[in-house]
Design a protein around this motif. Structure first.
Motif, PDB file in Angstrom:
ATOM      1  N   GLY A 151       0.824  -1.242  -0.045  1.00 39.23           N
ATOM      2  CA  GLY A 151       0.061   0.023  -0.037  1.00 39.23           C
ATOM      3  C   GLY A 151       0.708   1.205  -0.194  1.00 39.23           C
ATOM      4  N   ASP A 152       2.015   1.102  -0.334  1.00 38.09           N
ATOM      5  CA  ASP A 152       3.047   2.365  -0.244  1.00 38.09           C
ATOM      6  C   ASP A 152       2.427   3.361  -1.414  1.00 38.09           C
ATOM      7  N   ASP A 153       1.647   2.879  -2.455  1.00 43.05           N
ATOM      8  CA  ASP A 153       1.081   4.029  -3.358  1.00 43.05           C
ATOM      9  C   ASP A 153      -0.056   4.291  -3.102  1.00 43.05           C
ATOM     10  N   LEU A 154      -0.619   4.007  -1.900  1.00 40.85           N
ATOM     11  CA  LEU A 154      -1.851   4.624  -1.601  1.00 40.85           C
ATOM     12  C   LEU A 154      -1.954   5.940  -0.652  1.00 40.85           C
ATOM     13  N   GLU A 155      -3.187   6.223  -0.968  1.00 39.92           N
ATOM     14  CA  GLU A 155      -2.994   7.493   0.137  1.00 39.92           C
ATOM     15  C   GLU A 155      -4.285   7.507   1.276  1.00 39.92           C
ATOM     16  N   ILE A 156      -3.874   7.906   2.446  1.00 39.09           N
ATOM     17  CA  ILE A 156      -5.151   7.389   3.605  1.00 39.09           C
ATOM     18  C   ILE A 156      -5.082   8.748   4.410  1.00 39.09           C
ATOM     19  N   ALA A 157      -6.249   9.070   4.882  1.00 31.42           N
ATOM     20  CA  ALA A 157      -6.685  10.215   5.704  1.00 31.42           C
ATOM     21  C   ALA A 157      -7.701   9.733   6.657  1.00 31.42           C
ATOM     22  N   PRO A 158      -7.858  10.454   7.897  1.00 35.09           N
ATOM     23  CA  PRO A 158      -8.982  10.255   8.701  1.00 35.09           C
ATOM     24  C   PRO A 158     -10.171  10.830   8.234  1.00 35.09           C
ATOM     25  N   ALA A 159     -11.222  10.294   8.259  1.00 31.76           N
ATOM     26  CA  ALA A 159     -12.349  10.891   7.686  1.00 31.76           C
ATOM     27  C   ALA A 159     -13.730  10.721   8.483  1.00 31.76           C
ATOM     28  N   ILE A 160     -14.747  11.384   8.111  1.00 32.46           N
ATOM     29  CA  ILE A 160     -16.222  10.970   9.015  1.00 32.46           C
ATOM     30  C   ILE A 160     -17.082  10.736   7.672  1.00 32.46           C
ATOM     31  N   LEU A 161     -17.970   9.978   8.008  1.00 31.79           N
ATOM     32  CA  LEU A 161     -19.211   9.392   7.364  1.00 31.79           C
ATOM     33  C   LEU A 161     -20.393   9.926   8.074  1.00 31.79           C
ATOM     34  N   ASP A 162     -21.002  11.074   7.542  1.00 33.17           N
ATOM     35  CA  ASP A 162     -22.359  11.438   8.273  1.00 33.17           C
ATOM     36  C   ASP A 162     -23.491  10.590   7.883  1.00 33.17           C
ATOM     37  N   GLY A 163     -24.436  10.650   8.679  1.00 32.27           N
ATOM     38  CA  GLY A 163     -25.648   9.956   8.603  1.00 32.27           C
ATOM     39  C   GLY A 163     -25.846   8.475   8.736  1.00 32.27           C
ATOM     40  N   TYR A 164     -24.812   7.851   9.412  1.00 34.91           N
ATOM     41  CA  TYR A 164     -24.579   6.457   9.610  1.00 34.91           C
ATOM     42  C   TYR A 164     -24.307   6.355  10.891  1.00 34.91           C
ATOM     43  N   ILE A 165     -24.614   4.949  11.226  1.00 38.59           N
ATOM     44  CA  ILE A 165     -23.827   4.492  12.730  1.00 38.59           C
ATOM     45  C   ILE A 165     -23.316   3.357  12.593  1.00 38.59           C
ATOM     46  N   ARG A 166     -22.200   3.008  13.512  1.00 39.48           N
ATOM     47  CA  ARG A 166     -21.515   1.934  13.433  1.00 39.48           C
ATOM     48  C   ARG A 166     -21.876   1.030  14.667  1.00 39.48           C
ATOM     49  N   HIS A 167     -22.330  -0.231  14.309  1.00 37.56           N
ATOM     50  CA  HIS A 167     -22.721  -1.143  15.359  1.00 37.56           C
ATOM     51  C   HIS A 167     -21.779  -2.420  15.472  1.00 37.56           C
ATOM     52  N   ARG A 168     -21.859  -3.018  16.605  1.00 28.89           N
ATOM     53  CA  ARG A 168     -21.370  -4.511  16.665  1.00 28.89           C
ATOM     54  C   ARG A 168     -22.050  -5.438  15.941  1.00 28.89           C
ATOM     55  N   VAL A 169     -21.391  -6.373  15.178  1.00 27.34           N
ATOM     56  CA  VAL A 169     -22.313  -7.447  14.595  1.00 27.34           C
ATOM     57  C   VAL A 169     -22.156  -8.597  15.753  1.00 27.34           C
ATOM     58  N   ARG A 170     -23.315  -9.132  15.839  1.00 32.56           N
ATOM     59  CA  ARG A 170     -23.301 -10.365  16.893  1.00 32.56           C
ATOM     60  C   ARG A 170     -22.453 -11.484  16.681  1.00 32.56           C
ATOM     61  N   TRP A 171     -21.576 -11.779  17.649  1.00 38.47           N
ATOM     62  CA  TRP A 171     -20.642 -12.934  17.666  1.00 38.47           C
ATOM     63  C   TRP A 171     -19.578 -12.696  16.532  1.00 38.47           C
ATOM     64  N   ALA A 172     -19.148 -11.444  16.438  1.00 32.45           N
ATOM     65  CA  ALA A 172     -18.065 -11.393  15.421  1.00 32.45           C
ATOM     66  C   ALA A 172     -17.245 -10.141  15.716  1.00 32.45           C
ATOM     67  N   ASP A 173     -16.003 -10.321  15.457  1.00 29.90           N
ATOM     68  CA  ASP A 173     -14.942  -9.038  15.896  1.00 29.90           C
ATOM     69  C   ASP A 173     -15.216  -7.898  14.899  1.00 29.90           C
ATOM     70  N   PHE A 174     -15.914  -7.972  13.877  1.00 27.02           N
ATOM     71  CA  PHE A 174     -16.122  -6.738  12.930  1.00 27.02           C
ATOM     72  C   PHE A 174     -17.446  -5.739  12.953  1.00 27.02           C
ATOM     73  N   PRO A 175     -17.556  -4.938  12.713  1.00 33.38           N
ATOM     74  CA  PRO A 175     -18.726  -3.880  12.715  1.00 33.38           C
ATOM     75  C   PRO A 175     -19.520  -3.828  11.417  1.00 33.38           C
ATOM     76  N   ALA A 176     -20.539  -3.199  11.512  1.00 31.63           N
ATOM     77  CA  ALA A 176     -21.527  -2.800  10.353  1.00 31.63           C
ATOM     78  C   ALA A 176     -21.654  -1.478  10.475  1.00 31.63           C
ATOM     79  N   VAL A 177     -22.102  -0.699   9.402  1.00 35.31           N
ATOM     80  CA  VAL A 177     -22.630   0.672   9.387  1.00 35.31           C
ATOM     81  C   VAL A 177     -24.234   0.504   8.876  1.00 35.31           C
ATOM     82  N   ILE A 178     -24.944   1.351   9.354  1.00 36.85           N
ATOM     83  CA  ILE A 178     -26.436   1.283   8.690  1.00 36.85           C
ATOM     84  C   ILE A 178     -26.945   3.013   8.902  1.00 36.85           C
TER      85      ILE A 178
END
Length: 185
Positions: free
Chosen positions: A39-66
């Motif tokens: 990923g040395d050729d990629l660019e990355i920045a902190p960002a905000i996604l408005d209008g969504y909420i991040r939730h835990r997925v049951r029995w998982a290590d990862f989240p979901a947004v809705i």
């Protein structure tokens, strides 16, 4: 605003994509593993996604947004708030078609790829290892809404399964890094 990094690509140039990540892929180690490259050729920045909420997925290590409105209706959380109805994540640009195929496979049919608009919190830096992880997870969101920021279009993965598979409480990147990163990255 554009979804692709360069809308002037020719037949012999590969189209580049931009994406917003908000869960396990927030960590460069996990993203590099999924992309199978540095990923040395990629660019990355902190960002905000408005209008969504991040939730835990049951029995998982990862989240979901809705959508925030869907979240409030389903979990009966009351009215929305600009400080709550947004998701902190990272904007990554320069992704290739091969990267997108790997990302689609990683998301394993649980999510729908969707075009969204986000707000950059800082200017992108070159290379996944150049980002300060703290800038991606800093919980102090005061002032973000009044800050002068740039908007971008990007792709993200929005939850595409039953809402009953989600938990009301939010998913924590800090907890993921402390407790689960070693298994993912």
């Amino acid at each position: 605003m554009q979804l692709y990094d360069d809308d002037t690509t020719t037949d012999n140039q590969e189209r580049k994509y931009s994406a917003f990540f908000y869960g396990t892929l927030l960590h460069p180690r996990v993203l590099k593993r999924v992309l199978n490259r540095s990923g040395d050729d990629l660019e990355i920045a902190p960002a905000i996604l408005d209008g969504y909420i991040r939730h835990r997925v049951r029995w998982a290590d990862f989240p979901a947004v809705i959508l925030a409105s869907t979240s409030h209706d389903f979990f009966k959380t009351g009215s929305s708030s600009a400080d709550v109805d947004c998701v902190r994540g990272c904007y990554v640009s320069g992704l290739t078609e091969a990267d997108m195929i790997r990302l689609d496979r990683f998301e394993s049919g649980l999510y729908a790829r969707k075009e969204i608009e986000l707000r950059l919190l800082l200017e992108p830096v070159h290379g996944l290892d150049a980002i300060d992880i703290q800038s991606l997870i800093d919980p102090k969101m005061e002032g973000i809404h009044s800050a002068e920021v740039h908007t971008r279009k990007a792709l993200t993965y929005v939850w595409g399964q039953s809402l009953y598979k989600l938990e009301a409480e939010p998913w924590s990147f800090t907890d993921f890094v402390a407790q689960k990163l070693e298994y993912w990255g």
